[in-house]
Design a protein around this motif. Structure first.
Motif, PDB file in Angstrom:
ATOM      1  N   LEU A 156      30.501  20.593  25.312  1.00 24.44           N
ATOM      2  CA  LEU A 156      31.019  21.552  24.331  1.00 24.44           C
ATOM      3  C   LEU A 156      32.544  21.476  24.288  1.00 24.44           C
ATOM      4  O   LEU A 156      33.150  21.495  23.206  1.00 24.44           O
ATOM      5  N   SER A 204      26.094  25.988  19.527  1.00 30.46           N
ATOM      6  CA  SER A 204      26.812  25.915  20.807  1.00 30.46           C
ATOM      7  C   SER A 204      26.382  27.038  21.745  1.00 30.46           C
ATOM      8  O   SER A 204      26.152  26.803  22.935  1.00 30.46           O
ATOM      9  N   ILE A 259      25.838  19.342  17.786  1.00 28.80           N
ATOM     10  CA  ILE A 259      27.019  20.155  17.468  1.00 28.80           C
ATOM     11  C   ILE A 259      27.951  19.387  16.531  1.00 28.80           C
ATOM     12  O   ILE A 259      28.464  19.933  15.551  1.00 28.80           O
ATOM     13  N   SER A 300      27.718  25.731  13.775  1.00 28.65           N
ATOM     14  CA  SER A 300      28.337  25.091  14.943  1.00 28.65           C
ATOM     15  C   SER A 300      28.426  26.061  16.112  1.00 28.65           C
ATOM     16  O   SER A 300      28.091  25.716  17.249  1.00 28.65           O
ATOM     17  N   GLN A 317      33.570  18.172  22.500  1.00 28.67           N
ATOM     18  CA  GLN A 317      33.401  18.240  21.050  1.00 28.67           C
ATOM     19  C   GLN A 317      34.397  19.191  20.417  1.00 28.67           C
ATOM     20  O   GLN A 317      34.956  18.903  19.368  1.00 28.67           O
ATOM     21  N   SER A 318      34.660  20.304  21.053  1.00 25.51           N
ATOM     22  CA  SER A 318      35.615  21.249  20.471  1.00 25.51           C
ATOM     23  C   SER A 318      37.033  20.679  20.462  1.00 25.51           C
ATOM     24  O   SER A 318      37.774  20.883  19.499  1.00 25.51           O
ATOM     25  N   SER A 343      23.079  17.257  22.771  1.00 22.94           N
ATOM     26  CA  SER A 343      23.891  18.445  22.484  1.00 22.94           C
ATOM     27  C   SER A 343      25.125  18.061  21.676  1.00 22.94           C
ATOM     28  O   SER A 343      25.465  18.706  20.683  1.00 22.94           O
ATOM     29  N   THR A 366      28.301  22.328  29.152  1.00 22.56           N
ATOM     30  CA  THR A 366      29.559  23.039  28.914  1.00 22.56           C
ATOM     31  C   THR A 366      30.706  22.044  28.744  1.00 22.56           C
ATOM     32  O   THR A 366      31.556  22.213  27.862  1.00 22.56           O
ATOM     33  N   TYR A 401      24.385  26.456  25.218  1.00 24.26           N
ATOM     34  CA  TYR A 401      25.035  26.919  26.448  1.00 24.26           C
ATOM     35  C   TYR A 401      24.109  27.821  27.259  1.00 24.26           C
ATOM     36  O   TYR A 401      23.936  27.636  28.471  1.00 24.26           O
ATOM     37  N   SER A 459      36.010  26.693  24.220  1.00 24.66           N
ATOM     38  CA  SER A 459      35.360  25.765  23.292  1.00 24.66           C
ATOM     39  C   SER A 459      34.943  26.472  22.009  1.00 24.66           C
ATOM     40  O   SER A 459      35.156  25.952  20.905  1.00 24.66           O
ATOM     41  N   PHE A 488      33.543  27.575  28.166  1.00 24.12           N
ATOM     42  CA  PHE A 488      32.678  27.873  27.023  1.00 24.12           C
ATOM     43  C   PHE A 488      33.425  28.707  25.978  1.00 24.12           C
ATOM     44  O   PHE A 488      33.402  28.396  24.794  1.00 24.12           O
TER      45      PHE A 488
END
Length: 177
Positions: free
Chosen positions: A159, A143, A67, A139, A162-163, A63, A156, A147, A110, A107
């Motif tokens: 995510l 995501s 992303i 993106s 990464q965010s 994941s 989650t 999710y 993010s 979520f």
């Protein structure tokens, strides 16, 4: 070490390639990214098998990579070892954290960070606004799909990781007046 191996492989491929239109720097970067991700993958697999958490660690890894491919990152390390160690550490730790916050809130937070900061990377600076919008849209879409498809706190958390990595934290220069 990874950089050295990537450079050697890129030089070998270039010398045996009939396509001079592909720059050696692109080949080297591709090999470098693959080797780095592969080493992190092997590390996560070993830890996952040892602690009985392989499925969620590997789901989180794939994941994250998917992303990150489209959203980029603002964080880069000075050498391969630092990158490998940090990536392995956070990709092992983050999926296992039990944040005392609602997963839906994490979520949404993010997704907002991805909307504001993606795509984020030095290589994306030369992209047209249309391509940047495309990467941003991909993106967010990836995501959202990940999710809802997996409904996993591990995903989650990845995510979120990464965010957050999209946010360009910079050091303030100390200037003497």
């Amino acid at each position: 070490m990874i950089g050295y191996v990537a450079n050697r492989l890129a030089m070998y491929i270039t010398s045996h390639n009939n396509r001079p239109d592909v720059p050696i720097t692109h080949i080297k970067l591709t090999i470098h990214l693959f080797l780095n991700y592969f080493l992190v993958f092997l590390t996560l697999l070993m830890f996952g098998l040892f602690f009985g958490r392989a499925p969620e660690l590997l789901l989180s890894f794939f994941s994250f990579v998917l992303i990150r491919t489209f959203s980029g990152s603002s964080w880069h390390f000075k050498n391969d070892l630092q990158c490998y160690l940090f990536s392995s550490f956070v990709l092992i730790l983050f999926p296992l954290i039990n944040f005392p916050i609602n997963q839906t809130f994490i979520f949404i937070f993010s997704i907002l960070l991805i909307l504001v900061f993606s795509p984020s990377s030095a290589r994306n600076k030369n992209l047209s606004p249309k391509k940047k919008y495309g990467f941003k849209l991909l993106s967010v879409l990836i995501s959202v799909i990940i999710y809802f498809a997996f409904d996993s706190s591990a995903v989650t958390n990845i995510l979120l990781l990464q965010s957050i990595s999209l946010v360009p934290f910079t050091k303030k220069e100390n200037r003497d007046a």
